[in-house]
Design a protein around this motif. Structure first.
Motif, PDB file in Angstrom:
ATOM      1  N   GLU A  11       0.833  -1.212   0.000  1.00 28.69           N
ATOM      2  CA  GLU A  11       0.000   0.000   0.000  1.00 28.69           C
ATOM      3  C   GLU A  11       0.866   1.259   0.000  1.00 28.69           C
ATOM      4  O   GLU A  11       0.560   2.231  -0.682  1.00 28.69           O
ATOM      5  N   LEU A  12       1.954   1.247   0.770  1.00 29.70           N
ATOM      6  CA  LEU A  12       2.847   2.405   0.772  1.00 29.70           C
ATOM      7  C   LEU A  12       3.475   2.610  -0.609  1.00 29.70           C
ATOM      8  O   LEU A  12       3.591   3.743  -1.090  1.00 29.70           O
ATOM      9  N   LEU A  13       3.856   1.528  -1.262  1.00 28.56           N
ATOM     10  CA  LEU A  13       4.450   1.639  -2.597  1.00 28.56           C
ATOM     11  C   LEU A  13       3.420   2.103  -3.633  1.00 28.56           C
ATOM     12  O   LEU A  13       3.747   2.900  -4.522  1.00 28.56           O
ATOM     13  N   ARG A  14       2.177   1.643  -3.510  1.00 27.95           N
ATOM     14  CA  ARG A  14       1.117   2.141  -4.404  1.00 27.95           C
ATOM     15  C   ARG A  14       0.889   3.633  -4.150  1.00 27.95           C
ATOM     16  O   ARG A  14       0.694   4.410  -5.087  1.00 27.95           O
ATOM     17  N   GLY A  15       0.905   4.029  -2.877  1.00 27.77           N
ATOM     18  CA  GLY A  15       0.754   5.448  -2.550  1.00 27.77           C
ATOM     19  C   GLY A  15       1.886   6.273  -3.116  1.00 27.77           C
ATOM     20  O   GLY A  15       1.669   7.387  -3.615  1.00 27.77           O
ATOM     21  N   ASN A  16       3.117   5.741  -3.060  1.00 33.58           N
ATOM     22  CA  ASN A  16       4.247   6.460  -3.642  1.00 33.58           C
ATOM     23  C   ASN A  16       4.068   6.605  -5.151  1.00 33.58           C
ATOM     24  O   ASN A  16       4.375   7.649  -5.720  1.00 33.58           O
ATOM     25  N   GLU A  17       3.528   5.577  -5.790  1.00 30.25           N
ATOM     26  CA  GLU A  17       3.260   5.662  -7.224  1.00 30.25           C
ATOM     27  C   GLU A  17       2.223   6.747  -7.518  1.00 30.25           C
ATOM     28  O   GLU A  17       2.376   7.533  -8.463  1.00 30.25           O
ATOM     29  N   GLY A  22       1.375  12.169  -9.861  1.00 29.34           N
ATOM     30  CA  GLY A  22       0.477  13.306  -9.738  1.00 29.34           C
ATOM     31  C   GLY A  22      -0.982  12.928  -9.596  1.00 29.34           C
ATOM     32  O   GLY A  22      -1.866  13.701  -9.940  1.00 29.34           O
ATOM     33  N   GLU A  23      -1.229  11.730  -9.073  1.00 24.14           N
ATOM     34  CA  GLU A  23      -2.592  11.234  -8.908  1.00 24.14           C
ATOM     35  C   GLU A  23      -2.903  10.924  -7.442  1.00 24.14           C
ATOM     36  O   GLU A  23      -3.460   9.871  -7.132  1.00 24.14           O
ATOM     37  N   PRO A  24      -2.544  11.815  -6.517  1.00 21.48           N
ATOM     38  CA  PRO A  24      -2.796  11.491  -5.100  1.00 21.48           C
ATOM     39  C   PRO A  24      -4.292  11.387  -4.813  1.00 21.48           C
ATOM     40  O   PRO A  24      -5.111  12.010  -5.491  1.00 21.48           O
ATOM     41  N   GLY A  25      -4.600  10.564  -3.825  1.00 25.17           N
ATOM     42  CA  GLY A  25      -5.993  10.410  -3.422  1.00 25.17           C
ATOM     43  C   GLY A  25      -6.506  11.700  -2.794  1.00 25.17           C
ATOM     44  O   GLY A  25      -5.829  12.303  -1.971  1.00 25.17           O
ATOM     45  N   ALA A  26      -7.667  12.119  -3.224  1.00 25.57           N
ATOM     46  CA  ALA A  26      -8.262  13.332  -2.645  1.00 25.57           C
ATOM     47  C   ALA A  26      -8.751  12.991  -1.240  1.00 25.57           C
ATOM     48  O   ALA A  26      -9.494  12.035  -1.055  1.00 25.57           O
ATOM     49  N   ARG A  27      -8.316  13.748  -0.265  1.00 27.23           N
ATOM     50  CA  ARG A  27      -8.695  13.494   1.118  1.00 27.23           C
ATOM     51  C   ARG A  27      -9.461  14.688   1.649  1.00 27.23           C
ATOM     52  O   ARG A  27      -8.975  15.812   1.627  1.00 27.23           O
ATOM     53  N   ARG A  28     -10.633  14.407   2.105  1.00 33.05           N
ATOM     54  CA  ARG A  28     -11.433  15.420   2.783  1.00 33.05           C
ATOM     55  C   ARG A  28     -11.799  14.834   4.133  1.00 33.05           C
ATOM     56  O   ARG A  28     -12.248  13.693   4.231  1.00 33.05           O
ATOM     57  N   TYR A  29     -11.606  15.620   5.149  1.00 34.43           N
ATOM     58  CA  TYR A  29     -11.891  15.156   6.498  1.00 34.43           C
ATOM     59  C   TYR A  29     -13.157  15.822   7.016  1.00 34.43           C
ATOM     60  O   TYR A  29     -13.372  17.015   6.819  1.00 34.43           O
ATOM     61  N   ARG A  54      12.144  18.007   2.573  1.00 36.23           N
ATOM     62  CA  ARG A  54      11.598  17.420   1.340  1.00 36.23           C
ATOM     63  C   ARG A  54      10.999  16.044   1.552  1.00 36.23           C
ATOM     64  O   ARG A  54      10.504  15.432   0.606  1.00 36.23           O
ATOM     65  N   ILE A  55      11.052  15.566   2.794  1.00 35.85           N
ATOM     66  CA  ILE A  55      10.565  14.220   3.107  1.00 35.85           C
ATOM     67  C   ILE A  55       9.380  14.346   4.056  1.00 35.85           C
ATOM     68  O   ILE A  55       9.547  14.534   5.254  1.00 35.85           O
ATOM     69  N   ALA A  56       8.181  14.230   3.538  1.00 39.97           N
ATOM     70  CA  ALA A  56       6.963  14.258   4.352  1.00 39.97           C
ATOM     71  C   ALA A  56       6.238  12.938   4.095  1.00 39.97           C
ATOM     72  O   ALA A  56       5.569  12.777   3.069  1.00 39.97           O
ATOM     73  N   PRO A  57       6.396  11.958   4.988  1.00 42.42           N
ATOM     74  CA  PRO A  57       5.904  10.604   4.715  1.00 42.42           C
ATOM     75  C   PRO A  57       4.443  10.503   4.290  1.00 42.42           C
ATOM     76  O   PRO A  57       4.117   9.762   3.357  1.00 42.42           O
ATOM     77  N   GLU A  58       3.545  11.243   4.952  1.00 46.52           N
ATOM     78  CA  GLU A  58       2.139  11.140   4.575  1.00 46.52           C
ATOM     79  C   GLU A  58       1.919  11.613   3.135  1.00 46.52           C
ATOM     80  O   GLU A  58       1.011  11.128   2.458  1.00 46.52           O
ATOM     81  N   ILE A  59       2.761  12.518   2.673  1.00 51.44           N
ATOM     82  CA  ILE A  59       2.636  13.027   1.302  1.00 51.44           C
ATOM     83  C   ILE A  59       3.310  12.091   0.303  1.00 51.44           C
ATOM     84  O   ILE A  59       2.700  11.692  -0.689  1.00 51.44           O
ATOM     85  N   ILE A  60       4.572  11.719   0.541  1.00 46.07           N
ATOM     86  CA  ILE A  60       5.285  10.903  -0.457  1.00 46.07           C
ATOM     87  C   ILE A  60       4.728   9.486  -0.561  1.00 46.07           C
ATOM     88  O   ILE A  60       4.943   8.814  -1.564  1.00 46.07           O
ATOM     89  N   PHE A  61       3.987   9.037   0.477  1.00 45.95           N
ATOM     90  CA  PHE A  61       3.324   7.733   0.414  1.00 45.95           C
ATOM     91  C   PHE A  61       1.816   7.878   0.210  1.00 45.95           C
ATOM     92  O   PHE A  61       1.099   6.888   0.233  1.00 45.95           O
TER      93      PHE A  61
END
Length: 194
Positions: A11-17, A22-29, A54-61
């Motif tokens: 899942e982390l690797l799919r998130g990195n992809e 440029g296709e991050p999941g849209a998150r609305r809380y 430059r390393i923000a884990p929640e963003i890069i994953f």
């Protein structure tokens, strides 16, 4: 590696992809999300990363709030505070995956290569000095990258040696510890051990 750890790593690797393409999941809380956060946490993985801007884990994953327990320290070293966080992550929150993420262009690694030791930070730099020693034996084309690679592996090994909760969970097959390298120039995560 347990199926749970493999699922989380995948899942982390799919998130990195998603992040890299440029296709991050849209998150609305919503209000109910914050209510759930207030009741407690249930992270799926624990990450040890550098404190580099430059390393923000929640963003890069590409992961939502609450999914990662993160310790950030210069050079992603296995410091006392990192070990404490992992004791909580593994011992209390039962995360199946611990991911140690080094990165290219790491200033903490560069300082060690430039032989700029700090008496105030010697305990933090000692693991990086060992990674540099090992990297030099390989005579790499790029000493900074090779040292960053080895430093991520070194931090993972140190956690197994000096974080009893992590070592016990890994020995029991409940948790896997994996080293990785984040390539700042491409946004790509390279798994070093799995």
């Amino acid at each position: 590696m347990s199926p749970q750890a493999r699922t989380q790593l995948d899942e982390l690797l799919r998130g990195n992809e998603r992040f890299r393409t440029g296709e991050p999941g849209a998150r609305r809380y919503r209000a109910e999300d914050f209510s759930a956060f207030a009741r407690g946490q249930n992270p799926r993985a624990a990450l040890v990363t550098c404190s580099d801007s430059r390393i923000a884990p929640e963003i890069i994953f590409d992961q939502p709030l609450g999914s990662l327990l993160v310790a950030r320290v210069p050079g992603n070293v296995a410091s006392e505070s990192v070990r404490w966080m992992l004791d909580i992550a593994v011992g209390e929150l039962r995360v199946p995956l611990v991911l140690v993420v080094g990165h290219t262009g790491c200033r903490a690694v560069q300082q060690v290569i430039e032989d700029k030791p700090s008496a105030r930070h010697a305990s933090l730099q000692s693991g990086i000095f060992e990674a540099l020693r090992i990297a030099r034996t390989r005579r790499p084309a790029n000493l900074l990258v090779e040292t960053a690679l080895e430093n991520a592996r070194q931090s993972a090994r140190e956690l197994l040696l000096h974080a009893p909760e992590v070592a016990d969970a890994v020995a029991a097959g409940d948790t896997a510890i994996v080293a990785a390298l984040y390539r700042v120039e491409s946004g790509h995560i390279e798994v070093l051990t799995a």
